[in-house]
Write a protein that holds these residues in place. Sequence first.
Motif, PDB file in Angstrom:
ATOM      1  N   ASN A   1       0.827  -1.049   0.000  1.00 57.03           N
ATOM      2  CA  ASN A   1       0.026  -0.204   0.117  1.00 57.03           C
ATOM      3  C   ASN A   1       0.929   1.436  -0.128  1.00 57.03           C
ATOM      4  O   ASN A   1       0.389   2.303  -0.621  1.00 57.03           O
ATOM      5  N   ASP A   2       2.040   1.096   0.495  1.00 50.43           N
ATOM      6  CA  ASP A   2       2.954   2.429   0.604  1.00 50.43           C
ATOM      7  C   ASP A   2       3.355   2.635  -0.643  1.00 50.43           C
ATOM      8  O   ASP A   2       3.538   3.821  -1.357  1.00 50.43           O
ATOM      9  N   ASP A   3       3.791   1.576  -1.492  1.00 52.76           N
ATOM     10  CA  ASP A   3       4.067   1.602  -2.813  1.00 52.76           C
ATOM     11  C   ASP A   3       3.167   2.192  -3.764  1.00 52.76           C
ATOM     12  O   ASP A   3       3.415   2.978  -4.608  1.00 52.76           O
ATOM     13  N   PHE A   4       1.856   1.797  -3.356  1.00 57.26           N
ATOM     14  CA  PHE A   4       0.849   2.189  -4.372  1.00 57.26           C
ATOM     15  C   PHE A   4       0.503   3.822  -4.167  1.00 57.26           C
ATOM     16  O   PHE A   4       0.494   4.501  -5.002  1.00 57.26           O
ATOM     17  N   ARG A   5       0.548   4.281  -2.827  1.00 60.80           N
ATOM     18  CA  ARG A   5       0.397   5.462  -2.628  1.00 60.80           C
ATOM     19  C   ARG A   5       1.624   6.347  -3.192  1.00 60.80           C
ATOM     20  O   ARG A   5       1.183   7.494  -3.901  1.00 60.80           O
ATOM     21  N   GLU A   6       2.832   6.007  -3.218  1.00 56.06           N
ATOM     22  CA  GLU A   6       3.995   6.947  -3.819  1.00 56.06           C
ATOM     23  C   GLU A   6       3.942   6.800  -5.201  1.00 56.06           C
ATOM     24  O   GLU A   6       4.009   7.978  -5.887  1.00 56.06           O
ATOM     25  N   SER A   7       3.392   5.706  -5.682  1.00 59.39           N
ATOM     26  CA  SER A   7       3.360   5.559  -7.178  1.00 59.39           C
ATOM     27  C   SER A   7       2.173   6.625  -8.036  1.00 59.39           C
ATOM     28  O   SER A   7       2.394   7.263  -8.858  1.00 59.39           O
ATOM     29  N   PHE A   8       1.060   6.529  -6.878  1.00 64.11           N
ATOM     30  CA  PHE A   8      -0.007   7.512  -7.541  1.00 64.11           C
ATOM     31  C   PHE A   8       0.397   8.996  -7.190  1.00 64.11           C
ATOM     32  O   PHE A   8       0.012   9.754  -8.079  1.00 64.11           O
ATOM     33  N   ALA A   9       0.904   9.227  -6.175  1.00 69.38           N
ATOM     34  CA  ALA A   9       1.552  10.578  -5.894  1.00 69.38           C
ATOM     35  C   ALA A   9       2.081  11.264  -7.276  1.00 69.38           C
ATOM     36  O   ALA A   9       2.123  12.310  -7.636  1.00 69.38           O
ATOM     37  N   MET A  10       2.975  10.168  -7.911  1.00 72.05           N
ATOM     38  CA  MET A  10       3.784  10.810  -9.202  1.00 72.05           C
ATOM     39  C   MET A  10       2.868  10.965 -10.189  1.00 72.05           C
ATOM     40  O   MET A  10       3.010  12.136 -10.788  1.00 72.05           O
ATOM     41  N   ILE A  11       1.656  10.408 -10.450  1.00 71.90           N
ATOM     42  CA  ILE A  11       0.837  10.622 -11.661  1.00 71.90           C
ATOM     43  C   ILE A  11      -0.424  11.697 -11.223  1.00 71.90           C
ATOM     44  O   ILE A  11      -0.885  12.181 -11.997  1.00 71.90           O
ATOM     45  N   GLN A  12      -0.636  11.875  -9.857  1.00 68.69           N
ATOM     46  CA  GLN A  12      -1.677  12.694  -9.561  1.00 68.69           C
ATOM     47  C   GLN A  12      -1.804  13.971 -10.037  1.00 68.69           C
ATOM     48  O   GLN A  12      -2.924  14.415 -10.648  1.00 68.69           O
ATOM     49  N   PRO A  13      -0.630  14.917 -10.592  1.00 68.34           N
ATOM     50  CA  PRO A  13      -0.776  15.961 -11.258  1.00 68.34           C
ATOM     51  C   PRO A  13      -1.530  15.846 -12.659  1.00 68.34           C
ATOM     52  O   PRO A  13      -1.715  16.860 -13.295  1.00 68.34           O
ATOM     53  N   LEU A  14      -1.498  14.678 -13.186  1.00 69.77           N
ATOM     54  CA  LEU A  14      -1.921  14.459 -14.587  1.00 69.77           C
ATOM     55  C   LEU A  14      -3.257  14.577 -14.932  1.00 69.77           C
ATOM     56  O   LEU A  14      -3.801  14.766 -15.834  1.00 69.77           O
TER      57      LEU A  14
ATOM     58  N   THR B   1      -5.992  16.490 -13.727  1.00 72.75           N
ATOM     59  CA  THR B   1      -6.882  17.735 -13.785  1.00 72.75           C
ATOM     60  C   THR B   1      -6.177  18.882 -14.558  1.00 72.75           C
ATOM     61  O   THR B   1      -4.773  18.842 -14.722  1.00 72.75           O
ATOM     62  N   VAL B   2      -6.989  19.630 -15.126  1.00 72.25           N
ATOM     63  CA  VAL B   2      -6.749  20.804 -16.225  1.00 72.25           C
ATOM     64  C   VAL B   2      -5.846  21.758 -15.163  1.00 72.25           C
ATOM     65  O   VAL B   2      -4.631  22.413 -15.460  1.00 72.25           O
ATOM     66  N   ASP B   3      -6.726  22.160 -14.042  1.00 68.50           N
ATOM     67  CA  ASP B   3      -6.185  23.301 -13.162  1.00 68.50           C
ATOM     68  C   ASP B   3      -5.503  22.644 -11.960  1.00 68.50           C
ATOM     69  O   ASP B   3      -6.175  22.146 -11.077  1.00 68.50           O
ATOM     70  N   ARG B   4      -4.225  22.477 -11.804  1.00 68.22           N
ATOM     71  CA  ARG B   4      -3.520  21.904 -10.648  1.00 68.22           C
ATOM     72  C   ARG B   4      -3.617  22.685  -9.445  1.00 68.22           C
ATOM     73  O   ARG B   4      -3.417  23.933  -9.486  1.00 68.22           O
ATOM     74  N   ASP B   5      -3.808  21.963  -8.271  1.00 69.50           N
ATOM     75  CA  ASP B   5      -3.796  22.390  -6.955  1.00 69.50           C
ATOM     76  C   ASP B   5      -3.122  21.620  -6.199  1.00 69.50           C
ATOM     77  O   ASP B   5      -3.501  20.626  -5.564  1.00 69.50           O
ATOM     78  N   PRO B   6      -1.909  22.168  -6.118  1.00 71.46           N
ATOM     79  CA  PRO B   6      -0.849  21.175  -5.271  1.00 71.46           C
ATOM     80  C   PRO B   6      -1.428  20.934  -3.576  1.00 71.46           C
ATOM     81  O   PRO B   6      -1.353  19.607  -3.016  1.00 71.46           O
ATOM     82  N   VAL B   7      -1.860  22.046  -3.001  1.00 76.63           N
ATOM     83  CA  VAL B   7      -2.483  21.656  -1.716  1.00 76.63           C
ATOM     84  C   VAL B   7      -3.594  20.735  -1.646  1.00 76.63           C
ATOM     85  O   VAL B   7      -3.570  19.736  -1.013  1.00 76.63           O
ATOM     86  N   ALA B   8      -4.403  20.790  -2.618  1.00 78.00           N
ATOM     87  CA  ALA B   8      -5.413  19.833  -2.742  1.00 78.00           C
ATOM     88  C   ALA B   8      -5.202  18.359  -3.029  1.00 78.00           C
ATOM     89  O   ALA B   8      -5.642  17.400  -2.588  1.00 78.00           O
ATOM     90  N   GLU B   9      -3.988  18.290  -4.013  1.00 79.32           N
ATOM     91  CA  GLU B   9      -3.361  17.089  -4.279  1.00 79.32           C
ATOM     92  C   GLU B   9      -2.886  16.246  -2.783  1.00 79.32           C
ATOM     93  O   GLU B   9      -3.237  15.061  -2.801  1.00 79.32           O
ATOM     94  N   VAL B  10      -2.222  17.126  -2.176  1.00 80.61           N
ATOM     95  CA  VAL B  10      -1.763  16.436  -0.699  1.00 80.61           C
ATOM     96  C   VAL B  10      -2.705  16.181   0.110  1.00 80.61           C
ATOM     97  O   VAL B  10      -2.760  14.852   0.662  1.00 80.61           O
ATOM     98  N   GLU B  11      -3.959  16.840   0.253  1.00 81.66           N
ATOM     99  CA  GLU B  11      -5.102  16.482   1.065  1.00 81.66           C
ATOM    100  C   GLU B  11      -5.680  15.124   0.617  1.00 81.66           C
ATOM    101  O   GLU B  11      -6.087  14.295   1.137  1.00 81.66           O
ATOM    102  N   ARG B  12      -5.960  15.224  -0.835  1.00 82.01           N
ATOM    103  CA  ARG B  12      -6.595  14.052  -1.242  1.00 82.01           C
ATOM    104  C   ARG B  12      -5.722  12.914  -1.326  1.00 82.01           C
ATOM    105  O   ARG B  12      -6.461  11.637  -1.029  1.00 82.01           O
ATOM    106  N   LEU B  13      -4.324  12.773  -1.439  1.00 85.73           N
ATOM    107  CA  LEU B  13      -3.615  11.682  -1.213  1.00 85.73           C
ATOM    108  C   LEU B  13      -3.717  11.214   0.078  1.00 85.73           C
ATOM    109  O   LEU B  13      -3.830   9.929   0.219  1.00 85.73           O
ATOM    110  N   ALA B  14      -3.793  11.870   1.109  1.00 84.23           N
ATOM    111  CA  ALA B  14      -3.922  11.655   2.469  1.00 84.23           C
ATOM    112  C   ALA B  14      -5.420  10.998   2.891  1.00 84.23           C
ATOM    113  O   ALA B  14      -5.459  10.080   3.631  1.00 84.23           O
ATOM    114  N   ARG B  15      -6.520  10.986   1.955  1.00 85.68           N
ATOM    115  CA  ARG B  15      -7.864  10.589   2.362  1.00 85.68           C
ATOM    116  C   ARG B  15      -7.965   9.204   1.399  1.00 85.68           C
ATOM    117  O   ARG B  15      -8.959   8.626   1.838  1.00 85.68           O
ATOM    118  N   ILE B  16      -6.838   8.869   0.505  1.00 87.40           N
ATOM    119  CA  ILE B  16      -7.178   7.744  -0.365  1.00 87.40           C
ATOM    120  C   ILE B  16      -6.914   6.560   0.394  1.00 87.40           C
ATOM    121  O   ILE B  16      -5.782   6.347   0.976  1.00 87.40           O
TER     122      ILE B  16
END
Length: 290
Positions: free
Chosen positions: A164-177, A179-194
């Motif tokens: 699961n840790d590998d899964f989280r780190e791998s998804f963090a890499m592709i997460q910016p792809l 959305t059109v309008d990137r929000d790095p703060v929202a990305e961090v918050e979303r990653l913590a909730r998944i």
Amino acid sequence: MVQVSRTIEVGGVTLVYDDSGKSAGQRATIVTLHGGPGMGSRANDWAAFGPLTDEYRLISYDQRGNSESQGAEPYSHAQFVADLEALRRELGLGKIVVLGGSYGGFIALEYALAHPENLHAVILRDTAASNRFQGTSKERALGSGFPMDEETLDRLFSGQIRDNDDFRESFAMIQPLYTVDRDPVAEVERLARIPFRYKTHNWAFSRNQPTYDLVGRLPEITLPVLVTVGRHDWITPLEASEELAAGLPKGELVVFERSGHSPHLEEQERYLASVRDFLARHVPAQVART
């Protein structure tokens, strides 16, 4: 809107679902299928489609091996379809509208082929009828300008995630792809909730995806189908939705110009208007329930 969380036993597992409940004058029940096997949940679907509860009963559930629902193999398309059908029967829903996003769209298409008699219509969001666009997705990721590790991409696409840790780190890499309008703060918050569950992901991408191809069977789906997609979607690109709409006898394509993979959230107002228009034309005002 009313949102009640409940559990149901189907196919040997306990699924958690949210239900707006019945009310007078509602046209039909919409059942949503989230994407992201091993990291998806009902939460995003409820946030996106909750406003529809003024006209429709809404049910969103965590599929087996996802979020709060119990996990047990197999995580095959046939099992996911069987789970949906069991939920429909147990809740006495009669004919439903199934709304599948991303990987959930795969299951929606499989369900439409297996149980067309139980559907009013189908809504698809950023999905595909085959696995043939995976190379396109990888090319777009590597050419995006964001830091990408090709070996990690290959492990994601082939279902070779270690834990699961590998899964989280791998998804963090592709997460910016996504959305059109990137929000790095929202990305961090979303990653913590998944709620990452790597075994579900690995089954889906190592066993289901390699042989997934429904293109030749699309003409069998004679129900009305709304095909929606963000123009800038990298993972299920526009070409996949164009192929879907062209192959479906009653397919309608709507493209959202300012969206990536999640037009239901990125352009929510326009998205819901498109859904309401489609359903008003294809779902009867009064529906029978068992």
